[in-house]
Design an enzyme around this catalytic site. Structure first.
Site, PDB file in Angstrom:
ATOM      1  N   ASN A  84       0.790  -1.228   0.000  1.00 15.90           N
ATOM      2  CA  ASN A  84       0.000   0.000   0.000  1.00 15.90           C
ATOM      3  C   ASN A  84       0.826   1.283   0.000  1.00 15.90           C
ATOM      4  O   ASN A  84       0.357   2.322  -0.451  1.00 15.90           O
ATOM      5  CB  ASN A  84      -0.928   0.011   1.213  1.00 15.90           C
ATOM      6  CG  ASN A  84      -1.589   1.348   1.413  1.00 15.90           C
ATOM      7  OD1 ASN A  84      -2.472   1.744   0.648  1.00 15.90           O
ATOM      8  ND2 ASN A  84      -1.147   2.087   2.421  1.00 15.90           N
ATOM      9  N   TYR A 149       3.474  10.196 -10.594  1.00 19.97           N
ATOM     10  CA  TYR A 149       2.507   9.380  -9.864  1.00 19.97           C
ATOM     11  C   TYR A 149       1.672   8.539 -10.828  1.00 19.97           C
ATOM     12  O   TYR A 149       1.501   7.328 -10.639  1.00 19.97           O
ATOM     13  CB  TYR A 149       1.602  10.296  -9.040  1.00 19.97           C
ATOM     14  CG  TYR A 149       0.550   9.590  -8.216  1.00 19.97           C
ATOM     15  CD1 TYR A 149       0.885   9.014  -6.995  1.00 19.97           C
ATOM     16  CD2 TYR A 149      -0.771   9.509  -8.650  1.00 19.97           C
ATOM     17  CE1 TYR A 149      -0.079   8.375  -6.220  1.00 19.97           C
ATOM     18  CE2 TYR A 149      -1.736   8.868  -7.888  1.00 19.97           C
ATOM     19  CZ  TYR A 149      -1.387   8.310  -6.677  1.00 19.97           C
ATOM     20  OH  TYR A 149      -2.339   7.674  -5.918  1.00 19.97           O
ATOM     21  N   PRO A 179      -8.192   3.260  -5.752  1.00 23.45           N
ATOM     22  CA  PRO A 179      -8.924   4.218  -4.919  1.00 23.45           C
ATOM     23  C   PRO A 179      -9.151   5.530  -5.658  1.00 23.45           C
ATOM     24  O   PRO A 179      -8.328   5.951  -6.496  1.00 23.45           O
ATOM     25  CB  PRO A 179      -7.995   4.431  -3.715  1.00 23.45           C
ATOM     26  CG  PRO A 179      -6.959   3.349  -3.795  1.00 23.45           C
ATOM     27  CD  PRO A 179      -6.835   3.028  -5.251  1.00 23.45           C
TER      28      PRO A 179
END
Length: 246
Positions: A84, A149, A179
């Site tokens: 994560n 990112y 997400p």
């Protein structure tokens, strides 16, 4: 019994946000958890015998080996890898220097790869495993000022699919979660600096709120459970419908 009773999980980025939510949910469902982060992970409110923490910078070359070894030494197994940990730096392409790019790739992608590699043999020997990687809706839809990112999260999707193909015959599934906007240590300071962002985040999807870490943790739990044994190589969007609008 919990849904992952007796399983052993590694959770990275576990000091706050999604990672802390995942670690807490796994503990509540009966797993033993090694919580990994650069910062100290919070002590659990459950049986301390099923919890351990390790402070380590995932960009360090030996981080994956240290994490895997610590988990085996402490709990004797590795069943679930919740990859994560991640970083996000808002910069336009022209403002993204080499150091920013390299750090994003190191934490968001290379660390995941190394942990998948370091834990695969242990899971294969047990004939059971769950690898769950945090990507982002940016793996499906790019957004300005997030070059490094976005690139790293697209790569997480490709990495996970490749892992799923290689390890599926050994009883191991590999999936990634997408997400949307989540209230975490990354987004909270941005909202504090500009309160109008909260409305932006709340209206990204169709349910008119941004996610809490618990929303993402529930998806991790599902993919870690036996209920998801026939799901692999899949990207699960937990975004409140944001991708419907992008």
């Amino acid at each position: 019994m919990g849904r992952i009773e007796g399983k052993v999980a590694i959770v990275t980025g576990a000091a706050s946000g999604i990672g802390a939510g995942v670690a807490s949910r796994f503990l509540a469902e009966g797993a033993s958890v090694l919580a990994v982060d650069r910062a100290p992970a919070p002590a659990p409110g459950t049986d301390g015998a099923r919890f351990d923490s390790l402070q380590v910078d995932l960009a360090q070359p030996d981080a994956a080996a240290r994490i895997a070894n610590r988990c085996i030494e402490r709990f004797g197994a590795i069943d679930i890898l919740a990859n994560n940990a991640g970083i996000c730096d808002y910069r336009l392409l022209e403002d993204t220097d080499d150091a920013t790019w390299d750090r994003a790739i190191a934490i968001n992608l290379t660390a995941m790869f190394k942990l998948c590699r370091a834990t695969a043999a242990v899971m294969k020997a047990r004939g059971w495993g769950r690898i769950i990687n945090t990507a982002s809706i940016m793996a499906e839809r790019p957004y300005p000022s997030l070059t490094a990112y976005t690139a790293s999260k697209h790569a997480v999707a490709g990495l996970t699919k490749s892992v799923a193909i290689e390890l599926g015959a050994h009883g191991i599934t590999a999936n990634y979660i997408l997400p949307g906007a989540v209230l975490t240590g990354i987004t909270a300071p941005l909202i504090a600096a500009d309160p109008t962002l909260r409305e932006t985040y709340d209206t990204m999807g169709v349910v008119n709120r941004m996610a809490m870490p618990e929303d993402i943790a529930n998806a991790f739990l599902f993919l870690a459970s036996d209920e998801a044994s026939f799901i692999t190589g899949h990207g699960l969007a937990v975004d409140g419908g944001a991708l419907l609008k992008m």
